[in-house]
Design a protein around this motif. Structure first.
Motif, PDB file in Angstrom:
ATOM      1  N   PRO A 111     -10.198  54.599 -23.645  1.00  0.00           N
ATOM      2  CA  PRO A 111      -9.521  55.719 -24.470  1.00  0.00           C
ATOM      3  C   PRO A 111      -8.816  55.049 -25.731  1.00  0.00           C
ATOM      4  CG  PRO A 111      -9.319  56.492 -22.326  1.00  0.00           C
ATOM      5  CD  PRO A 111      -9.735  54.780 -22.363  1.00  0.00           C
ATOM      6  N   GLN A 112      -7.864  54.088 -25.657  1.00  0.00           N
ATOM      7  CA  GLN A 112      -7.154  53.418 -26.699  1.00  0.00           C
ATOM      8  C   GLN A 112      -8.066  53.016 -27.783  1.00  0.00           C
ATOM      9  OE1 GLN A 112      -3.669  50.798 -25.637  1.00  0.00           O
ATOM     10  NE2 GLN A 112      -4.204  51.517 -23.508  1.00  0.00           N
ATOM     11  N   ALA A 113      -9.058  52.311 -27.164  1.00  0.00           N
ATOM     12  CA  ALA A 113     -10.137  51.757 -28.112  1.00  0.00           C
ATOM     13  C   ALA A 113     -10.845  52.842 -29.021  1.00  0.00           C
ATOM     14  CB  ALA A 113     -11.175  50.801 -27.661  1.00  0.00           C
ATOM     15  N   ARG A 114     -10.991  53.867 -28.242  1.00  0.00           N
ATOM     16  CA  ARG A 114     -11.806  54.928 -29.017  1.00  0.00           C
ATOM     17  C   ARG A 114     -10.778  55.772 -30.060  1.00  0.00           C
ATOM     18  NH1 ARG A 114     -13.477  59.129 -25.422  1.00  0.00           N
ATOM     19  NH2 ARG A 114     -15.718  58.448 -25.513  1.00  0.00           N
ATOM     20  N   GLU A 115      -9.761  55.651 -29.735  1.00  0.00           N
ATOM     21  CA  GLU A 115      -8.389  56.174 -30.684  1.00  0.00           C
ATOM     22  C   GLU A 115      -8.392  55.375 -32.007  1.00  0.00           C
ATOM     23  OE1 GLU A 115      -4.678  56.593 -28.614  1.00  0.00           O
ATOM     24  OE2 GLU A 115      -5.476  58.059 -27.216  1.00  0.00           O
ATOM     25  N   ARG A 116      -8.586  54.149 -31.887  1.00  0.00           N
ATOM     26  CA  ARG A 116      -8.669  53.127 -33.009  1.00  0.00           C
ATOM     27  C   ARG A 116      -9.899  53.154 -33.733  1.00  0.00           C
ATOM     28  NH1 ARG A 116      -3.934  48.844 -31.672  1.00  0.00           N
ATOM     29  NH2 ARG A 116      -2.779  50.023 -30.380  1.00  0.00           N
TER      30      ARG A 116
END
Length: 262
Positions: A180-185
């Protein structure tokens, strides 16, 4: 310094690093053979000590590297000690004990347009090592290992990386937190599936892409599958049902490399 006894406490500690529990407890792992030791030294890995077969002498390839390394012990040992600490049938005459680096995922997440391979439950050490090697060859920005993967510090995994372990970030972590952190970025999370909607050759690999590779038997887990943005297919003309995880990852990495103009 020389150590000749198999009963020496340090020898027992070194041999113990063949087991994950001892690697986890000590925060160290063992690297065997001239090529891998050379790669570790050239990459300035945190090498605690280097042990070599006294009868055969220090390998010529390593002599020039020793002067540049600060704070590393060099220890002459017997062939019997080399054999005890090795996991191969024909041990090479040198090994090194390396301290693990605590690699955080932030270094990978912070890269703009990151090209990353993510492993979910890939249990075969040879496959995990080969994927790290392919990721290095294709210019990927990192490899993320989720839970249930083979230990990256397993001697077989390390051998399969052929030194690529020292060339790019390899991070172990919880995919439920990291993806989810990767997608947020801005990363697109892409998996392979036999039911994929689009061929990997039609898919646009440009921009930030995180490629998910699942276990040899089950594919990615249901929890990870819920996080995926897109599923793509590797087309096959023959009668094989599927590819092994390392082959599938390599095909995607190199198609990504081609499209990204690396």
């Amino acid at each position: 310094m020389e150590i000749m006894s198999l009963q020496n406490t340090r020898v027992k500690e070194w041999a113990g690093l063949q087991e994950k529990k001892h690697r986890d407890r000590s925060g160290k792992y063992i690297v065997e053979g001239v090529h891998l030791v050379q790669e570790a030294l050239q990459a300035e890995a945190d090498v605690e000590c280097l042990a070599y077969d006294l009868d055969k002498g220090m390998p010529a390839e390593l002599k020039g590297l020793l002067q540049a390394v600060q704070g590393m012990e060099v220890i002459g040992v017997s062939a019997a000690i080399i054999a005890k600490c090795s996991t191969t049938n024909t041990p090479q005459p040198v090994f090194a004990i390396v301290r693990k680096e605590l690699r955080g995922v932030e270094a990978v997440l912070a890269k703009p347009d990151s090209f990353v391979i993510v492993l979910d439950g890939v249990q075969d050490p040879g496959n995990v090592g080969t994927i790290i090697r392919s990721a290095d060859a294709a210019g990927a920005d990192g490899v993320i290992l989720g839970q249930g993967c083979a230990d990256v510090y397993n001697p077989k995994t390390i051998r399969s990386t052929m030194g690529s372990l020292f060339h790019l970030p390899v991070v172990e972590g919880d995919l439920g937190e990291i993806l989810p952190q990767a997608r947020e970025r801005g990363a697109l999370l892409v998996s392979t599936s036999l039911q994929g909607a689009e061929s990997c050759y039609a898919h646009d690999f440009r921009g930030s892409q995180w490629l998910l590779i699942g276990s040899e038997g089950q594919g990615i887990s249901p929890a990870t599958a819920q996080l995926v943005d897109k599923s793509i297919l590797i087309p096959m003309a023959g009668r094989a049902e599927s590819l092994n995880a390392a082959m599938a990852a390599t095909i995607l990495l190199f198609e990504g490399m081609r499209q990204r103009g690396m």
